[in-house]
Design a protein around this motif. Sequence first.
Motif, PDB file in Angstrom:
ATOM      1  N   SER A  20      -0.310  -1.156   0.506  1.00 47.05           N
ATOM      2  CA  SER A  20       0.529  -2.131   1.220  1.00 47.05           C
ATOM      3  C   SER A  20       1.778  -1.491   1.814  1.00 47.05           C
ATOM      4  O   SER A  20       2.460  -2.115   2.631  1.00 47.05           O
ATOM      5  CB  SER A  20       0.924  -3.272   0.275  1.00 47.05           C
ATOM      6  OG  SER A  20      -0.227  -3.946  -0.197  1.00 47.05           O
ATOM      7  N   PHE A  41      -2.004  -9.560   5.819  1.00 49.42           N
ATOM      8  CA  PHE A  41      -2.399  -8.255   5.296  1.00 49.42           C
ATOM      9  C   PHE A  41      -2.509  -8.303   3.775  1.00 49.42           C
ATOM     10  O   PHE A  41      -3.487  -7.826   3.182  1.00 49.42           O
ATOM     11  CB  PHE A  41      -1.379  -7.204   5.724  1.00 49.42           C
ATOM     12  CG  PHE A  41      -1.703  -5.796   5.309  1.00 49.42           C
ATOM     13  CD1 PHE A  41      -2.423  -4.963   6.143  1.00 49.42           C
ATOM     14  CD2 PHE A  41      -1.279  -5.296   4.080  1.00 49.42           C
ATOM     15  CE1 PHE A  41      -2.712  -3.655   5.773  1.00 49.42           C
ATOM     16  CE2 PHE A  41      -1.570  -3.997   3.703  1.00 49.42           C
ATOM     17  CZ  PHE A  41      -2.294  -3.177   4.546  1.00 49.42           C
ATOM     18  N   CYS A  82      -5.591 -10.167   2.411  1.00 47.30           N
ATOM     19  CA  CYS A  82      -6.804  -9.338   2.394  1.00 47.30           C
ATOM     20  C   CYS A  82      -6.770  -8.356   1.235  1.00 47.30           C
ATOM     21  O   CYS A  82      -7.798  -8.094   0.593  1.00 47.30           O
ATOM     22  CB  CYS A  82      -6.951  -8.598   3.725  1.00 47.30           C
ATOM     23  SG  CYS A  82      -7.310  -9.665   5.141  1.00 47.30           S
ATOM     24  N   ALA A  83      -5.586  -7.811   0.945  1.00 43.80           N
ATOM     25  CA  ALA A  83      -5.462  -6.902  -0.196  1.00 43.80           C
ATOM     26  C   ALA A  83      -5.718  -7.643  -1.501  1.00 43.80           C
ATOM     27  O   ALA A  83      -6.390  -7.124  -2.412  1.00 43.80           O
ATOM     28  CB  ALA A  83      -4.073  -6.270  -0.214  1.00 43.80           C
ATOM     29  N   GLN A 102      -7.850  -6.047   6.578  1.00 41.54           N
ATOM     30  CA  GLN A 102      -6.499  -5.491   6.717  1.00 41.54           C
ATOM     31  C   GLN A 102      -6.343  -4.731   8.030  1.00 41.54           C
ATOM     32  O   GLN A 102      -5.342  -4.888   8.741  1.00 41.54           O
ATOM     33  CB  GLN A 102      -6.206  -4.550   5.547  1.00 41.54           C
ATOM     34  CG  GLN A 102      -6.022  -5.249   4.223  1.00 41.54           C
ATOM     35  CD  GLN A 102      -5.695  -4.255   3.120  1.00 41.54           C
ATOM     36  OE1 GLN A 102      -6.415  -3.285   2.916  1.00 41.54           O
ATOM     37  NE2 GLN A 102      -4.619  -4.498   2.413  1.00 41.54           N
ATOM     38  N   ALA A 110      -7.270 -13.162   9.172  1.00 45.88           N
ATOM     39  CA  ALA A 110      -7.234 -13.009   7.712  1.00 45.88           C
ATOM     40  C   ALA A 110      -8.127 -14.045   7.032  1.00 45.88           C
ATOM     41  O   ALA A 110      -8.879 -13.717   6.106  1.00 45.88           O
ATOM     42  CB  ALA A 110      -5.801 -13.134   7.209  1.00 45.88           C
TER      43      ALA A 110
END
Length: 354
Positions: free
Chosen positions: A227, A244, A247-248, A281, A309
Amino acid sequence: MSRVLARAARDVRLFALTARPPVLMLMALTAALGTAAAGRANDLVPFAHALVVVLGCVVAAVAVNDLSDVAADRANALDTRPLVAGTARTRQMVAVAVAGAAVALGAAALAGPACLATVAAGLVLACGHSLPPARFAARGVVGPLLLPAGFVAVPFLSGVFAAGADTVTGRQLVLLGGLYLGFVGRLVLKDFRDVRGDAMVGKRTFLVRRGRVAACRLSAVMWLSGSVALLGVDGLDVATAAAFLACAAVAVRFVGELARSGDHRADDRLVAAVATGGRGQLDVLLVHLAAVQTGVPVGGRWALVAVVAAAFVALAAVTARTGPPAGRAIGVSARRPAPRARRAPHPRPSGARS
């Protein structure tokens, strides 16, 4: 004449087959991020140039890997591999590897000396990963730490240099570092597919040495550490950061399920789901940079990244239950169980191996 044409057609087909679509797609996305980070997200010319470099690198690296891993691939019944299926001979794969390297180096040379040096280093790393005496792939955690330098740095920097940049900025390096960490998290999980054959032929991957739980812990740490890429994104806003990180989060969630799984079919689905979160991502960042450079209003940018996303989070959830749409994702393939007569110990779901 017809015999020569038939042979040429077979060689071209083998070249195309070696450029595995999931690997090529991932590296193409990374190259697109490189051109976007250099300020040319909406210019297809530098991206097309970088894509030729990436194509050559993928073909060369995959051909070398197939040559070195043919015994493990046979043990894992990966009969989609040309050498395992008998659709190619060793000398043909060597020729494909040389051709791929020539394409990559030739295209890189047109982008300048920095790009040429980057690609040359990446090809050397690919050979070191698969071939003795280095053979990083069989050296535990060394392989997953080094290989992403080629699969992430080469396409990203090729995109930057193809866009006309002579040097790499600090922000671009931070973005590259984050992408690298995330890819390490993905690569550690690739070995779940091949663990039985790797153990049979003595390939001492991190998973074989340390076991399921340790591999999943390392993967989760790398996903979260990746990240840091957000710090290198131009025009970063709250919506892009949230998309982002979503998605992580979905990737880390399925890594946790993988640590508790004991079914190899479920393993394949979960690894594919994790990879889907990783692709999400990359797409979020690419859409954000393209929107910023096009001048899309803030509200429009937020809507775009939210849709991207949400789509990838949903796709990851479906993949975890049913597998990838085509039965294959990056690092995952439809597989058949290894022959029972050659059964080898499987790393315990929660144990560690010395």
